[in-house]
Scaffold this motif. Sequence first.
Motif, PDB file in Angstrom:
ATOM      1  N   ARG A 225       0.826  -1.218   0.000  1.00 38.68           N
ATOM      2  CA  ARG A 225       0.000   0.000   0.000  1.00 38.68           C
ATOM      3  C   ARG A 225       0.856   1.263   0.000  1.00 38.68           C
ATOM      4  NH1 ARG A 225      -5.660  -1.128   3.181  1.00 38.68           N
ATOM      5  NH2 ARG A 225      -5.677  -3.391   2.943  1.00 38.68           N
ATOM      6  N   VAL A 226       1.996   1.212   0.672  1.00 39.65           N
ATOM      7  CA  VAL A 226       2.916   2.352   0.595  1.00 39.65           C
ATOM      8  C   VAL A 226       3.340   2.558  -0.853  1.00 39.65           C
ATOM      9  CG1 VAL A 226       5.099   3.342   1.353  1.00 39.65           C
ATOM     10  CG2 VAL A 226       3.768   1.947   2.933  1.00 39.65           C
ATOM     11  N   GLY A 227       3.722   1.461  -1.522  1.00 37.20           N
ATOM     12  CA  GLY A 227       4.114   1.556  -2.923  1.00 37.20           C
ATOM     13  C   GLY A 227       2.987   2.066  -3.804  1.00 37.20           C
ATOM     14  N   PHE A 228       1.759   1.611  -3.536  1.00 36.07           N
ATOM     15  CA  PHE A 228       0.589   2.044  -4.299  1.00 36.07           C
ATOM     16  C   PHE A 228       0.390   3.551  -4.196  1.00 36.07           C
ATOM     17  CE2 PHE A 228      -3.896   3.109  -4.603  1.00 36.07           C
ATOM     18  CZ  PHE A 228      -4.344   2.392  -5.706  1.00 36.07           C
ATOM     19  N   TRP A 229       0.336   4.063  -2.969  1.00 34.19           N
ATOM     20  CA  TRP A 229       0.057   5.488  -2.788  1.00 34.19           C
ATOM     21  C   TRP A 229       1.244   6.362  -3.181  1.00 34.19           C
ATOM     22  CZ3 TRP A 229      -4.622   6.922  -2.883  1.00 34.19           C
ATOM     23  CH2 TRP A 229      -5.634   6.114  -2.347  1.00 34.19           C
ATOM     24  N   THR A 328       8.159  18.943 -11.040  1.00 36.63           N
ATOM     25  CA  THR A 328       7.065  18.048 -11.423  1.00 36.63           C
ATOM     26  C   THR A 328       7.592  16.804 -12.117  1.00 36.63           C
ATOM     27  OG1 THR A 328       5.605  19.970 -11.714  1.00 36.63           O
ATOM     28  CG2 THR A 328       4.897  17.899 -12.708  1.00 36.63           C
ATOM     29  N   THR A 329       8.564  16.972 -12.993  1.00 32.47           N
ATOM     30  CA  THR A 329       9.130  15.859 -13.749  1.00 32.47           C
ATOM     31  C   THR A 329       9.794  14.834 -12.843  1.00 32.47           C
ATOM     32  OG1 THR A 329       9.508  17.281 -15.660  1.00 32.47           O
ATOM     33  CG2 THR A 329      10.807  15.269 -15.546  1.00 32.47           C
ATOM     34  N   ALA A 330      10.351  15.280 -11.726  1.00 35.67           N
ATOM     35  CA  ALA A 330      11.025  14.352 -10.811  1.00 35.67           C
ATOM     36  C   ALA A 330      10.082  13.275 -10.302  1.00 35.67           C
ATOM     37  CB  ALA A 330      11.627  15.122  -9.639  1.00 35.67           C
ATOM     38  N   GLY A 331       8.777  13.530 -10.362  1.00 39.06           N
ATOM     39  CA  GLY A 331       7.815  12.526  -9.910  1.00 39.06           C
ATOM     40  C   GLY A 331       7.893  11.234 -10.692  1.00 39.06           C
ATOM     41  N   GLY A 332       8.215  11.307 -11.985  1.00 37.29           N
ATOM     42  CA  GLY A 332       8.307  10.109 -12.800  1.00 37.29           C
ATOM     43  C   GLY A 332       9.376   9.145 -12.306  1.00 37.29           C
ATOM     44  N   PRO A 333      10.653   9.562 -12.240  1.00 35.88           N
ATOM     45  CA  PRO A 333      11.696   8.681 -11.706  1.00 35.88           C
ATOM     46  C   PRO A 333      11.456   8.260 -10.260  1.00 35.88           C
ATOM     47  CG  PRO A 333      12.678  10.503 -12.931  1.00 35.88           C
ATOM     48  CD  PRO A 333      11.229  10.818 -12.800  1.00 35.88           C
ATOM     49  N   ILE A 334      10.926   9.167  -9.451  1.00 31.50           N
ATOM     50  CA  ILE A 334      10.678   8.852  -8.043  1.00 31.50           C
ATOM     51  C   ILE A 334       9.645   7.735  -7.904  1.00 31.50           C
ATOM     52  CG2 ILE A 334       9.524   9.783  -5.983  1.00 31.50           C
ATOM     53  CD1 ILE A 334      12.425  10.513  -6.076  1.00 31.50           C
ATOM     54  N   SER A 335       8.694   7.673  -8.843  1.00 32.66           N
ATOM     55  CA  SER A 335       7.622   6.678  -8.733  1.00 32.66           C
ATOM     56  C   SER A 335       8.151   5.250  -8.779  1.00 32.66           C
ATOM     57  CB  SER A 335       6.594   6.889  -9.844  1.00 32.66           C
ATOM     58  OG  SER A 335       7.136   6.558 -11.111  1.00 32.66           O
ATOM     59  N   SER A 336       9.363   5.045  -9.331  1.00 32.95           N
ATOM     60  CA  SER A 336       9.921   3.690  -9.408  1.00 32.95           C
ATOM     61  C   SER A 336      10.169   3.104  -8.028  1.00 32.95           C
ATOM     62  CB  SER A 336      11.230   3.702 -10.208  1.00 32.95           C
ATOM     63  OG  SER A 336      12.244   4.425  -9.529  1.00 32.95           O
ATOM     64  N   ILE A 337      10.226   3.935  -7.001  1.00 32.38           N
ATOM     65  CA  ILE A 337      10.398   3.452  -5.633  1.00 32.38           C
ATOM     66  C   ILE A 337       9.239   2.528  -5.254  1.00 32.38           C
ATOM     67  CG2 ILE A 337      10.442   4.177  -3.208  1.00 32.38           C
ATOM     68  CD1 ILE A 337      11.912   6.711  -4.143  1.00 32.38           C
ATOM     69  N   GLY A 338       8.054   2.816  -5.777  1.00 28.29           N
ATOM     70  CA  GLY A 338       6.902   1.964  -5.485  1.00 28.29           C
ATOM     71  C   GLY A 338       7.109   0.530  -5.903  1.00 28.29           C
ATOM     72  N   PHE A 339       7.795   0.307  -7.030  1.00 29.46           N
ATOM     73  CA  PHE A 339       8.036  -1.059  -7.507  1.00 29.46           C
ATOM     74  C   PHE A 339       9.072  -1.773  -6.645  1.00 29.46           C
ATOM     75  CE2 PHE A 339       6.893   1.379 -11.411  1.00 29.46           C
ATOM     76  CZ  PHE A 339       5.617   0.860 -11.522  1.00 29.46           C
ATOM     77  N   ALA A 340      10.053  -1.023  -6.153  1.00 26.70           N
ATOM     78  CA  ALA A 340      11.034  -1.624  -5.243  1.00 26.70           C
ATOM     79  C   ALA A 340      10.347  -2.086  -3.955  1.00 26.70           C
ATOM     80  CB  ALA A 340      12.138  -0.620  -4.926  1.00 26.70           C
ATOM     81  N   ALA A 354       1.724  -7.998  -7.435  1.00 22.92           N
ATOM     82  CA  ALA A 354       1.951  -6.826  -6.587  1.00 22.92           C
ATOM     83  C   ALA A 354       2.435  -5.637  -7.405  1.00 22.92           C
ATOM     84  CB  ALA A 354       2.964  -7.156  -5.494  1.00 22.92           C
ATOM     85  N   THR A 355       3.304  -5.895  -8.380  1.00 26.04           N
ATOM     86  CA  THR A 355       3.781  -4.825  -9.258  1.00 26.04           C
ATOM     87  C   THR A 355       2.622  -4.227 -10.042  1.00 26.04           C
ATOM     88  OG1 THR A 355       5.934  -5.921  -9.475  1.00 26.04           O
ATOM     89  CG2 THR A 355       5.378  -4.269 -11.126  1.00 26.04           C
ATOM     90  N   GLY A 356       1.709  -5.087 -10.506  1.00 20.97           N
ATOM     91  CA  GLY A 356       0.534  -4.587 -11.212  1.00 20.97           C
ATOM     92  C   GLY A 356      -0.345  -3.729 -10.322  1.00 20.97           C
ATOM     93  N   VAL A 357      -0.521  -4.158  -9.067  1.00 16.89           N
ATOM     94  CA  VAL A 357      -1.321  -3.376  -8.114  1.00 16.89           C
ATOM     95  C   VAL A 357      -0.731  -1.983  -7.941  1.00 16.89           C
ATOM     96  CG1 VAL A 357      -2.005  -3.198  -5.687  1.00 16.89           C
ATOM     97  CG2 VAL A 357      -2.228  -5.378  -6.877  1.00 16.89           C
ATOM     98  N   VAL A 358       0.590  -1.926  -7.763  1.00 19.39           N
ATOM     99  CA  VAL A 358       1.255  -0.629  -7.584  1.00 19.39           C
ATOM    100  C   VAL A 358       1.132   0.212  -8.853  1.00 19.39           C
ATOM    101  CG1 VAL A 358       3.511   0.478  -7.274  1.00 19.39           C
ATOM    102  CG2 VAL A 358       2.849  -1.436  -5.802  1.00 19.39           C
ATOM    103  N   ASN A 359       1.295  -0.419 -10.000  1.00 18.30           N
ATOM    104  CA  ASN A 359       1.298   0.336 -11.261  1.00 18.30           C
ATOM    105  C   ASN A 359      -0.065   0.924 -11.594  1.00 18.30           C
ATOM    106  OD1 ASN A 359       2.910   1.332 -13.331  1.00 18.30           O
ATOM    107  ND2 ASN A 359       2.406  -0.331 -14.722  1.00 18.30           N
ATOM    108  N   VAL A 360      -1.130   0.331 -11.063  1.00 23.64           N
ATOM    109  CA  VAL A 360      -2.468   0.887 -11.262  1.00 23.64           C
ATOM    110  C   VAL A 360      -2.547   2.322 -10.759  1.00 23.64           C
ATOM    111  CG1 VAL A 360      -4.864   0.754 -10.434  1.00 23.64           C
ATOM    112  CG2 VAL A 360      -3.722  -1.302 -11.236  1.00 23.64           C
ATOM    113  N   ALA A 361      -1.895   2.550  -9.623  1.00 20.29           N
ATOM    114  CA  ALA A 361      -2.126   3.766  -8.853  1.00 20.29           C
ATOM    115  C   ALA A 361      -1.833   5.045  -9.620  1.00 20.29           C
ATOM    116  CB  ALA A 361      -1.299   3.722  -7.574  1.00 20.29           C
ATOM    117  N   GLY A 362      -0.631   5.129 -10.201  1.00 19.60           N
ATOM    118  CA  GLY A 362      -0.236   6.363 -10.861  1.00 19.60           C
ATOM    119  C   GLY A 362      -1.129   6.713 -12.032  1.00 19.60           C
TER     120      GLY A 362
END
Length: 439
Positions: A225-229, A328-340, A354-362
């Motif tokens: 859920r941390v990764g999702f949000w 704003t652009t930094a959000g893209g690279p930062i979002s990869s933390i969710g997959f880790a 689980a990766t699919g669940v996280v990827n839904v969020a963005g």
Amino acid sequence: MTTARRRRAIALRGWAVAVAVYLAAVFHRTSLGVAGLQAADRFSISASQLSVFVLLQLGIYAGMQIPTGILVDRYGPRRLLVVAACTMGVAQLLFAAAESYPVALLARALLGLGDALTFVSVLRFAAGQFAPNRYPVVVSITGTLGQIGNLVATLPLTALLHGVGWTPTFLGAGLLSLVSGAAVYLLLPRAPRMPRGSRQGTALLASLLSVGRRVNAAWSLAGTRVGFWLHFASMSTSLAFGVLWGVPFMVEGQRLSRNAAGAVLLFSVLLAIVIGPPIGYLIGRRPATRVPLAIGVNLLTVLGWYAVLAAFSHPMPYWLLLALVLVTTAGGPISSIGFALARDYNGPAIVGTATGVVNVAGFVAAIVACLSVGWTLDLRGSASLGSYRLAFAVAVTVQAFGLAQTVRWWLLARRRVLRAQQEGKPTPVHIVRRRWDLS
């Protein structure tokens, strides 16, 4: 060549081919970022109708992420990447020929379906081929290389649209996607053959019936859920700006030329390419920094947008616009933390899910943000700077909500892990208690 070195070479070759499909997917996904105004003219549609392109494309993308995770766990990344590339190629050929709004919507729906199968498949391949300490770096480099597709979808795509026109441009894009599918089929390592009995329809039915159980297993973990949000917050404004509303905001709201607006998007993509690998390296070497880093970037983005939108009732200085786009652009690279986080908290059997669940969020967040901009502009009845200020204030609120949820679940996840460590139970990660941790 030793066996270990041969395996590494095969893994790198396969990963490179898979990334080529992801690169094409990012290009297709973000192509409306510079073609949006032309699409509105070509199909004679309003701002809300233009937002429906993103709603349909990203909605299908988001809705397919959990099924994609299950499918890639079942059939392997090679098959899904071939299907993805071919589907996106057909979609762009249809979009090139479309003369009416309904046909164009069908093309973007197909595009979203193909795109949905891509990124999770690439990550699933990487998770099975690279060591855990290298995985965050591979994910970040994957995202960075994918940004080349975003790069092509800025000034080069603008030049093509003005030079050769709509139909030849998107025909070429479709053909390139089909070529990438052929490359995957020929070069990506085949997954081990499944036992004969597992190919039967009863096994597939059992797999489909287990969807709820697999998703629940991943979702029940606070780390997922941390990764999702975190992905929700990090991608919302960044993706909405890049895939649709960035150029209209800068052209109609900030009075820039289309070439200048394209240059700003180009700058943002180059920034993502530059900062992606260092972020991956940092979170790979120092996992404890990853969530605080993401929270800091999201907080800076939200506060920056609110401050600028409140302060400027006229077009902002160019340097300030660039600074805002940078954050704003930094959000893209930062979002990869969710997959880790998804990889660390979930076992190998459900890491794809689980990766699919996280990827839904963005992508859900980006849909809501894009629609809020379109609806606000239509309600205001104009594309003035004042209308865009209000519209983007609403859109950034989506990111603020995701940020609040990220902080909440991060603290809860830390509390649960700390409690388990104190009781001597096994935990997926090890953390050190800090002053802010909940008791």
